[in-house]
Motif scaffolding. Structure first.
Motif, short mmCIF file in Angstrom:
data_model
loop_
_atom_site.label_atom_id
_atom_site.label_comp_id
_atom_site.label_asym_id
_atom_site.label_seq_id
_atom_site.Cartn_x
_atom_site.Cartn_y
_atom_site.Cartn_z
N GLU A 135 0.83 -1.20 0.00
CA GLU A 135 0.00 0.00 0.00
C GLU A 135 0.87 1.26 0.00
N THR A 136 1.99 1.20 0.67
CA THR A 136 2.91 2.34 0.67
C THR A 136 3.48 2.55 -0.74
N LYS A 137 3.86 1.45 -1.40
CA LYS A 137 4.37 1.53 -2.78
C LYS A 137 3.34 2.15 -3.71
N SER A 138 2.08 1.79 -3.52
CA SER A 138 1.02 2.25 -4.42
C SER A 138 0.58 3.69 -4.10
N GLY A 139 1.08 4.25 -3.00
CA GLY A 139 0.71 5.62 -2.65
C GLY A 139 -0.55 5.72 -1.81
N ALA A 140 -1.00 4.62 -1.26
CA ALA A 140 -2.24 4.62 -0.48
C ALA A 140 -2.16 5.50 0.76
N PHE A 141 -0.95 5.77 1.27
CA PHE A 141 -0.81 6.57 2.48
C PHE A 141 -0.35 7.98 2.17
#
Length: 142
Positions: A135-141
């Motif tokens: 999720e961090t890689k995908s920009g979710a945060f």
């Protein structure tokens, strides 16, 4: 308990629910230990010490040396080692090599203030770490 030193491949599902890896050939314990020491190092040509890996895993350095020289361990330790390998796969280039050990040892607010290395004791914990990384890689945060 002791088991053969060939690691049965354990593939954790990705956050999307499908298996994240194709089954590669089994890796023996000694090779896995060497791979982890190399991947946790700043310089792959100079792996982290057995003592550093033992501190990360909560075992003695002599236990790591025994594993690396062909000794055996119990299935729970094999699973934790494989989960560590999978977390390193998920980390990819997100965390620079010199920050990989601190990342694993430091409490992480996205993991309810738990240390990633402690979560690798269970499949659910490892899935949580990998999910946060994905999720961090995908920009979710962001």
């Amino acid at each position: 308990l002791s088991t053969p030193s060939t690691l049965a491949w354990v593939s954790l599902p990705s956050a999307r629910g499908s298996s994240s890896l194709i089954d590669p050939p089994p890796m023996n314990l000694a090779d896995l230990i060497r791979e982890l020491r190399r991947r946790l190092s700043v310089d792959p040509a100079r792996p982290v010490s057995r003592e550093q890996l033992s501190n990360l895993l909560g075992v003695s350095w002599s236990t790591v040396a025994r594993w690396e020289s062909g000794g055996q361990t119990d299935p729970a330790v094999l699973q934790k080692l494989d989960r560590l390998r999978q977390v390193l796969d998920a980390l990819g280039d997100m965390v620079r090599p010199e920050h990989r050990l601190p990342f694993l040892l430091k409490e992480n607010q996205l993991l309810l203030a738990m240390r990633p290395i402690d979560l690798l004791n269970t499949e659910q914990g490892a899935e949580a770490v990998i999910r946060v990384l994905e999720e961090t890689k995908s920009g979710a945060f962001a």
